[in-house]
Design a protein around this motif. Structure first.
Motif, PDB file in Angstrom:
ATOM      1  N   THR A 133       0.858  -1.188   0.000  1.00 36.60           N
ATOM      2  CA  THR A 133       0.000   0.000   0.000  1.00 36.60           C
ATOM      3  C   THR A 133       0.896   1.240   0.000  1.00 36.60           C
ATOM      4  OG1 THR A 133      -1.564  -1.245   1.330  1.00 36.60           O
ATOM      5  CG2 THR A 133      -1.896   1.107   1.279  1.00 36.60           C
ATOM      6  N   GLY A 134       0.406   2.310  -0.588  1.00 36.87           N
ATOM      7  CA  GLY A 134       1.215   3.527  -0.587  1.00 36.87           C
ATOM      8  C   GLY A 134       0.378   4.783  -0.621  1.00 36.87           C
ATOM      9  N   GLY A 135       1.002   5.901  -0.238  1.00 44.25           N
ATOM     10  CA  GLY A 135       0.364   7.209  -0.339  1.00 44.25           C
ATOM     11  C   GLY A 135       0.490   7.741  -1.760  1.00 44.25           C
ATOM     12  N   GLN A 136      -0.357   8.713  -2.097  1.00 42.40           N
ATOM     13  CA  GLN A 136      -0.334   9.273  -3.461  1.00 42.40           C
ATOM     14  C   GLN A 136       0.621  10.462  -3.570  1.00 42.40           C
ATOM     15  OE1 GLN A 136      -4.398  10.167  -4.547  1.00 42.40           O
ATOM     16  NE2 GLN A 136      -5.084   8.081  -4.148  1.00 42.40           N
ATOM     17  N   ASP A 137       1.168  10.888  -2.432  1.00 43.14           N
ATOM     18  CA  ASP A 137       2.049  12.062  -2.398  1.00 43.14           C
ATOM     19  C   ASP A 137       2.598  12.130  -0.978  1.00 43.14           C
ATOM     20  OD1 ASP A 137       3.243  14.521  -3.146  1.00 43.14           O
ATOM     21  OD2 ASP A 137       1.556  15.658  -2.340  1.00 43.14           O
ATOM     22  N   CYS A 138       3.631  12.905  -0.755  1.00 44.54           N
ATOM     23  CA  CYS A 138       4.042  13.218   0.624  1.00 44.54           C
ATOM     24  C   CYS A 138       4.709  14.586   0.620  1.00 44.54           C
ATOM     25  CB  CYS A 138       4.992  12.154   1.176  1.00 44.54           C
ATOM     26  SG  CYS A 138       6.604  12.114   0.371  1.00 44.54           S
ATOM     27  N   HIS A 139       4.820  15.154   1.798  1.00 39.79           N
ATOM     28  CA  HIS A 139       5.537  16.424   1.927  1.00 39.79           C
ATOM     29  C   HIS A 139       7.036  16.145   2.053  1.00 39.79           C
ATOM     30  CE1 HIS A 139       6.601  20.445   3.474  1.00 39.79           C
ATOM     31  NE2 HIS A 139       5.506  20.808   2.813  1.00 39.79           N
ATOM     32  N   TRP A 140       7.853  17.181   1.823  1.00 40.97           N
ATOM     33  CA  TRP A 140       9.310  16.975   1.906  1.00 40.97           C
ATOM     34  C   TRP A 140       9.828  17.125   3.326  1.00 40.97           C
ATOM     35  CZ3 TRP A 140       7.108  20.990  -0.986  1.00 40.97           C
ATOM     36  CH2 TRP A 140       7.201  22.268  -0.433  1.00 40.97           C
ATOM     37  N   GLU A 141       9.004  17.742   4.219  1.00 38.61           N
ATOM     38  CA  GLU A 141       9.405  17.844   5.626  1.00 38.61           C
ATOM     39  C   GLU A 141       8.728  16.727   6.408  1.00 38.61           C
ATOM     40  OE1 GLU A 141      11.536  19.941   6.864  1.00 38.61           O
ATOM     41  OE2 GLU A 141      11.671  21.473   5.300  1.00 38.61           O
ATOM     42  N   ASP A 142       9.330  16.366   7.542  1.00 40.55           N
ATOM     43  CA  ASP A 142       8.743  15.299   8.363  1.00 40.55           C
ATOM     44  C   ASP A 142       7.550  15.792   9.173  1.00 40.55           C
ATOM     45  OD1 ASP A 142      10.610  13.641   7.385  1.00 40.55           O
ATOM     46  OD2 ASP A 142      11.779  13.456   9.225  1.00 40.55           O
ATOM     47  N   GLU A 143       7.592  17.055   9.598  1.00 41.93           N
ATOM     48  CA  GLU A 143       6.481  17.641  10.353  1.00 41.93           C
ATOM     49  C   GLU A 143       6.635  19.156  10.331  1.00 41.93           C
ATOM     50  OE1 GLU A 143       6.809  16.157  14.353  1.00 41.93           O
ATOM     51  OE2 GLU A 143       8.541  17.389  14.788  1.00 41.93           O
ATOM     52  N   GLY A 144       5.594  19.861  10.764  1.00 39.24           N
ATOM     53  CA  GLY A 144       5.710  21.312  10.808  1.00 39.24           C
ATOM     54  C   GLY A 144       4.414  22.001  10.444  1.00 39.24           C
ATOM     55  N   PRO A 145       4.478  23.344  10.313  1.00 39.28           N
ATOM     56  CA  PRO A 145       3.270  24.131  10.040  1.00 39.28           C
ATOM     57  C   PRO A 145       2.902  24.101   8.553  1.00 39.28           C
ATOM     58  CG  PRO A 145       5.156  25.582  10.271  1.00 39.28           C
ATOM     59  CD  PRO A 145       5.676  24.186  10.467  1.00 39.28           C
ATOM     60  N   TRP A 146       2.388  22.959   8.097  1.00 42.00           N
ATOM     61  CA  TRP A 146       2.037  22.766   6.693  1.00 42.00           C
ATOM     62  C   TRP A 146       0.602  22.235   6.633  1.00 42.00           C
ATOM     63  CZ3 TRP A 146       5.614  24.477   3.306  1.00 42.00           C
ATOM     64  CH2 TRP A 146       6.943  24.559   3.735  1.00 42.00           C
ATOM     65  N   THR A 147      -0.345  23.089   6.940  1.00 45.09           N
ATOM     66  CA  THR A 147      -1.738  22.673   7.058  1.00 45.09           C
ATOM     67  C   THR A 147      -2.225  21.917   5.820  1.00 45.09           C
ATOM     68  OG1 THR A 147      -2.167  24.575   8.466  1.00 45.09           O
ATOM     69  CG2 THR A 147      -4.100  23.532   7.463  1.00 45.09           C
ATOM     70  N   GLY A 148      -2.802  20.766   6.064  1.00 45.15           N
ATOM     71  CA  GLY A 148      -3.368  19.977   4.967  1.00 45.15           C
ATOM     72  C   GLY A 148      -2.401  18.979   4.379  1.00 45.15           C
ATOM     73  N   GLU A 149      -1.143  19.029   4.789  1.00 45.86           N
ATOM     74  CA  GLU A 149      -0.142  18.144   4.175  1.00 45.86           C
ATOM     75  C   GLU A 149       0.058  16.870   4.995  1.00 45.86           C
ATOM     76  OE1 GLU A 149       1.847  18.593   1.211  1.00 45.86           O
ATOM     77  OE2 GLU A 149       0.136  19.895   0.874  1.00 45.86           O
ATOM     78  N   VAL A 150       0.651  15.876   4.379  1.00 44.49           N
ATOM     79  CA  VAL A 150       0.931  14.591   5.025  1.00 44.49           C
ATOM     80  C   VAL A 150       2.392  14.250   4.752  1.00 44.49           C
ATOM     81  CG1 VAL A 150       0.378  12.119   4.964  1.00 44.49           C
ATOM     82  CG2 VAL A 150      -1.466  13.805   4.821  1.00 44.49           C
ATOM     83  N   SER A 151       3.102  13.845   5.803  1.00 41.14           N
ATOM     84  CA  SER A 151       4.538  13.591   5.625  1.00 41.14           C
ATOM     85  C   SER A 151       4.823  12.113   5.385  1.00 41.14           C
ATOM     86  CB  SER A 151       5.310  14.069   6.851  1.00 41.14           C
ATOM     87  OG  SER A 151       5.087  13.194   7.937  1.00 41.14           O
ATOM     88  N   ALA A 152       6.034  11.848   4.905  1.00 46.27           N
ATOM     89  CA  ALA A 152       6.435  10.465   4.635  1.00 46.27           C
ATOM     90  C   ALA A 152       6.426   9.610   5.915  1.00 46.27           C
ATOM     91  CB  ALA A 152       7.799  10.451   3.956  1.00 46.27           C
ATOM     92  N   PRO A 153       6.965  10.112   7.042  1.00 42.21           N
ATOM     93  CA  PRO A 153       6.889   9.283   8.259  1.00 42.21           C
ATOM     94  C   PRO A 153       5.443   8.983   8.683  1.00 42.21           C
ATOM     95  CG  PRO A 153       8.504  11.031   8.546  1.00 42.21           C
ATOM     96  CD  PRO A 153       7.788  11.317   7.264  1.00 42.21           C
ATOM     97  N   MET A 154       4.524   9.911   8.415  1.00 44.66           N
ATOM     98  CA  MET A 154       3.106   9.650   8.752  1.00 44.66           C
ATOM     99  C   MET A 154       2.556   8.505   7.904  1.00 44.66           C
ATOM    100  SD  MET A 154       1.651  13.502   8.943  1.00 44.66           S
ATOM    101  CE  MET A 154       2.153  14.640  10.227  1.00 44.66           C
ATOM    102  N   ILE A 155       2.945   8.504   6.643  1.00 48.00           N
ATOM    103  CA  ILE A 155       2.499   7.419   5.747  1.00 48.00           C
ATOM    104  C   ILE A 155       3.095   6.094   6.217  1.00 48.00           C
ATOM    105  CG2 ILE A 155       2.673   6.525   3.381  1.00 48.00           C
ATOM    106  CD1 ILE A 155       2.598   9.493   2.448  1.00 48.00           C
TER     107      ILE A 155
END
Ligand code: PEP
Length: 261
Positions: free
Chosen positions: A67-89
């Motif tokens: 299973t995989g995500g369709q996208d991820c953010h380049w940061e692991d966490e932070g003030p990026w409302t609406g985004e999902v990070s690779a570690p979260m996936i």
């Protein structure tokens, strides 16, 4: 016949379709229709983020499925409302992530530089990234298809470590063939896949390039999958529309199982 150095991968990109209540019925039907897992053939599901954990659970019994995500953010966490990070996936149990799908490049300003950073974030989180590359119709008509695709490729994946190249897969998706019903001919797909493999050999090594699956995407359906998959450098399919119907997607997976050689 020597064993293929890379897997065949049949991947479902559900885009912004389905809710949690659709997952159970989908996999009941898919499990009825799909061939039993066999070595060297993988099936991957890229559902919307809210369904990741549900799909991880639904495919847990299949040794060939991930299973995989369709996208991820380049940061692991932070003030990026609406985004999902690779570690979260990765924390959902998912193993993969799509990077640079053309719909993200077109509608969400995804640049080559962002793809590069996202791909590295995915690798750092332990995910296997599937990098999507592909030219527009204007670029193809101008004779620039190959240079556009190889530039997207080299900008995202130069200077990876050996072990990182081994976790990479590529999806060649001509933009004009996505969701349009138009498919690249098997000859056109093979030509571009061969060029991609050549570029991978220069960026990494020929041995690593031979291990990287290069999938084709763009209006793959039960009726055209076998012809595309018969080409030597077409190592699978990334399927949008036809992956929403379990019988159609199972039939595309069956074409991979029935591929000669
Ligand atoms: C895709 O979204 O990656 C895709 C290839 O879509 P479709 O199969 O619907 O063309």
């Amino acid at each position: 016949m020597s064993e293929r150095p890379r897997p065949l991968v049949i991947a479902a990109n559900w885009k912004m379709h389905k809710t949690a209540e659709d997952v159970g019925p989908f996999f009941q039907a898919f499990d009825r229709e799909a061939p039993a897992p066999a070595g060297g053939i993988e099936v991957a599901f890229f559902p919307p983020f809210p369904l990741l954990s549900v799909v991880v659970g639904a495919v847990a019994h299949r040794a060939d499925a991930s299973t995989g995500g369709q996208d991820c953010h380049w940061e692991d966490e932070g003030p990026w409302t609406g985004e999902v990070s690779a570690p979260m996936i990765a924390a959902t149990g998912a193993e993969r992530v799509l990077i640079g799908h053309s719909e993200r490049r077109l509608h969400f300003g995804e640049t080559d530089e962002r793809c590069r950073r996202k791909l590295r974030a995915a690798l750092a989180a332990g995910l296997s990234p599937m990098l999507c590359v592909g030219e527009t119709l204007e670029e193809r008509d101008a004779g620039r298809a190959r240079s556009v695709v190889l530039s997207q490729l080299s900008k995202a994946i130069d200077d990876l470590a050996r072990a990182e190249y081994r976790r990479l897969s590529i999806a060649y998706e001509p933009v004009w063939a996505i969701g349009t019903g138009r498919t690249a001919s098997p000859e056109d797909a093979q030509e571009m896949h061969e060029a991609i493999r050549g570029a991978l050999a220069s960026l990494a090594t020929p041995e690593l390039a031979a291990e990287i699956a290069v999938l084709y995407g763009g209006s793959v359906k039960p009726g055209n999958a076998a012809d595309l998959l018969a080409r030597p450098d077409v190592d699978g399919a990334l399927v949008g529309g036809a992956s929403l119907a379990p019988a159609d997607f199972a039939s595309i997976l069956r074409a991979a199982h029935e591929r000669p050689g």
